[in-house]
Motif scaffolding. Structure first.
Motif, PDB file in Angstrom:
ATOM      1  N   ALA A  17       0.828  -1.208   0.000  1.00 19.61           N
ATOM      2  CA  ALA A  17       0.000   0.000   0.000  1.00 19.61           C
ATOM      3  C   ALA A  17       0.860   1.255   0.000  1.00 19.61           C
ATOM      4  O   ALA A  17       0.617   2.203  -0.762  1.00 19.61           O
ATOM      5  CB  ALA A  17      -0.928  -0.010   1.218  1.00 19.61           C
ATOM      6  N   PHE A  18       1.891   1.286   0.840  1.00 17.27           N
ATOM      7  CA  PHE A  18       2.737   2.473   0.920  1.00 17.27           C
ATOM      8  C   PHE A  18       3.510   2.701  -0.379  1.00 17.27           C
ATOM      9  O   PHE A  18       3.677   3.846  -0.819  1.00 17.27           O
ATOM     10  CB  PHE A  18       3.700   2.364   2.104  1.00 17.27           C
ATOM     11  N   VAL A  19       3.986   1.625  -0.989  1.00 15.13           N
ATOM     12  CA  VAL A  19       4.718   1.790  -2.247  1.00 15.13           C
ATOM     13  C   VAL A  19       3.791   2.252  -3.360  1.00 15.13           C
ATOM     14  O   VAL A  19       4.175   3.073  -4.204  1.00 15.13           O
ATOM     15  CB  VAL A  19       5.437   0.478  -2.632  1.00 15.13           C
ATOM     16  N   SER A  20       2.556   1.756  -3.377  1.00 10.09           N
ATOM     17  CA  SER A  20       1.587   2.222  -4.377  1.00 10.09           C
ATOM     18  C   SER A  20       1.406   3.731  -4.293  1.00 10.09           C
ATOM     19  O   SER A  20       1.458   4.439  -5.304  1.00 10.09           O
ATOM     20  CB  SER A  20       0.237   1.526  -4.183  1.00 10.09           C
ATOM     21  N   ALA A 145       4.418  -1.740  -7.177  1.00 12.07           N
ATOM     22  CA  ALA A 145       4.946  -1.306  -8.473  1.00 12.07           C
ATOM     23  C   ALA A 145       3.938  -1.527  -9.585  1.00 12.07           C
ATOM     24  O   ALA A 145       3.851  -0.739 -10.535  1.00 12.07           O
ATOM     25  CB  ALA A 145       6.242  -2.050  -8.782  1.00 12.07           C
ATOM     26  N   PHE A 146       3.188  -2.614  -9.510  1.00 10.70           N
ATOM     27  CA  PHE A 146       2.141  -2.868 -10.497  1.00 10.70           C
ATOM     28  C   PHE A 146       0.905  -2.011 -10.220  1.00 10.70           C
ATOM     29  O   PHE A 146       0.311  -1.439 -11.136  1.00 10.70           O
ATOM     30  CB  PHE A 146       1.737  -4.343 -10.464  1.00 10.70           C
ATOM     31  N   LEU A 147       0.547  -1.938  -8.945  1.00  9.83           N
ATOM     32  CA  LEU A 147      -0.725  -1.334  -8.586  1.00  9.83           C
ATOM     33  C   LEU A 147      -0.725   0.182  -8.752  1.00  9.83           C
ATOM     34  O   LEU A 147      -1.712   0.757  -9.236  1.00  9.83           O
ATOM     35  CB  LEU A 147      -1.072  -1.707  -7.141  1.00  9.83           C
ATOM     36  N   GLY A 148       0.362   0.850  -8.383  1.00 18.62           N
ATOM     37  CA  GLY A 148       0.412   2.303  -8.469  1.00 18.62           C
ATOM     38  C   GLY A 148       0.166   2.830  -9.881  1.00 18.62           C
ATOM     39  O   GLY A 148      -0.776   3.603 -10.110  1.00 18.62           O
TER      40      GLY A 148
END
Length: 394
Positions: A17-20, A145-148
């Motif tokens: 979540a945080f990386v998104s 990385a995919f979700l953002g």
């Protein structure tokens, strides 16, 4: 399921979540800035302020979690990040650049708390498995990385614009992360100086006499600083200066973030097998190749190759440096040393991010790339100096 396994699973989900949210801010921050900032020279300021917020938030985050516990700090950060996403959306809708900058700075402060996920993971397992635990946490970033970028691409399905939709979806993800973090069961590591004098906290100057402490901090600082510096300039260079599409720009950033985190599938195992120094060296080599690819041209292919390699180099230098750091301090010193390390890492990253926009607009992409060489030389010199010297675990 063991407590350690459950903690790692929960932290991986929260990391995603945080990386998104971070990827969304990095991808759109410079582009939004170019549209609503009063000057093109400060187009990357929102991204820079996110990183500066992380740098300024590292030591307060450590102190808050030392006082209240990691769990309370993590939950509060996730909820605050959700609010920052909604504030950013309002600022974009109102075309208020200053308010958007405040929102990204607040996002950065919450990220300072999430950077402690890796230390929480390391403390949940025996020391010899710390490298593996740290790398596993970063695997959660693969999902981010995919979700953002996907949230940006599909954002118009949720709101009136792609960016607004992505921010609203990210706010929901942060709320879900808060729920996951509420389920953590983290160990307490409080050393009693009276009963265990060998575990009493030492002065910082004594800790810094360990050359491997210096290598750990330098590896993380240069690895993160160079990566952030080039990454911040890339979306603006691609989309604004070179005219590549927003889709291509988002895909390159996605490839970069995957390059950052996919190696986590094996970097922890490599550290367990070969040690930290060889992995840091591999990261340095990847950075050198990155510079060559970036200087070869400015087509989508060149950006993609250089950004993937930049991500791989970051992973090896950051995971290697973090694992090495864990072996250089006592339990009673952990919050202070971790805070100082992260302040150095993210302070340098913030400076690099701030300089990226100015140098890019004034001198161009080639100057941005070449200017990273002295930092890489410094890490090379440290590795050569420590060649053949064994790591002494504290």
């Amino acid at each position: 399921m063991s407590i350690a396994t459950r903690n790692l699973s929960l932290l991986i989900g929260a990391q995603m979540a945080f990386v998104s949210g971070s990827v969304i801010t990095v991808t759109m921050g410079g582009i939004i800035g170019a549209k609503i900032a009063p000057s093109a020279s400060i187009a990357t300021l929102p991204v820079s302020l996110m990183i500066l917020g992380t740098a300024l938030g590292t030591i307060p985050a450590s102190r808050i979690m030392q006082a209240l516990g990691r769990k309370a700090g993590f939950i509060g950060a996730a909820l605050a990040a959700a609010g920052a996403m909604l504030l950013a959306g309002f600022a974009i809708k109102a075309s208020l650049f200053w308010l958007y900058c405040i929102a990204t700075a607040c996002t950065g402060i919450t990220i300072a708390f999430s950077q402690q996920f890796r230390f929480a993971a390391a403390e949940s397992v025996p020391l010899h498995r710390a490298g593996l635990a740290i790398s596993l946490i970063l695997i959660g970033s693969i999902g981010g990385a995919f979700l953002g970028p996907e949230l940006i691409a599909q954002g118009e399905r949720f709101a009136e614009s792609a960016f607004m939709g992505a921010l609203q979806a990210a706010a929901g993800l942060f709320c879900m992360a808060a729920i996951l973090l509420a389920c953590l069961s983290l160990p307490e590591m409080i050393a009693d100086a009276d009963e265990h004098p060998d575990q009493a906290a030492r002065p910082l100057r004594e800790i810094a006499q360990n050359p491997y402490f210096l290598l750990a901090v330098l590896s993380g600082t240069v690895g993160y600083g160079v990566m952030t510096y080039i990454m911040t300039a890339t979306p603006v260079s691609m989309h604004v200066h070179d005219g590549h599409s927003l889709t291509d720009t988002a895909q390159v950033i996605r490839a970069h973030v995957l390059g950052m985190y996919v190696p986590s599938l094996f970097s922890g195992l490599l550290i367990t097998r070969f040690g930290e120094k060889p992995i840091i060296t591999l990261g340095l080599i990847a950075y050198v190749i990155t510079l060559g690819a970036a200087l070869a041209g400015q087509q989508v292919m060149h950006y993609t190759i250089s950004m993937i390699l930049l991500g791989v180099g970051w992973n090896f230098m950051f995971v290697g440096g973090t694992t090495l750091l864990v072996s250089t301090y006592r339990a009673s010193e952990r919050f202070r040393v971790q805070g100082i390390n992260d302040a150095a890492v993210f302070g340098t990253s913030a400076l690099g991010s701030l300089l990226a926009g100015t140098l890019l607009s004034s001198f161009g992409w080639t100057t941005v790339v070449i200017s990273t060489v002295p930092a890489l030389v410094a890490v090379s010199g440290m590795l050569i100096w420590l060649k053949g010297r064994p790591v002494a675990t504290v």
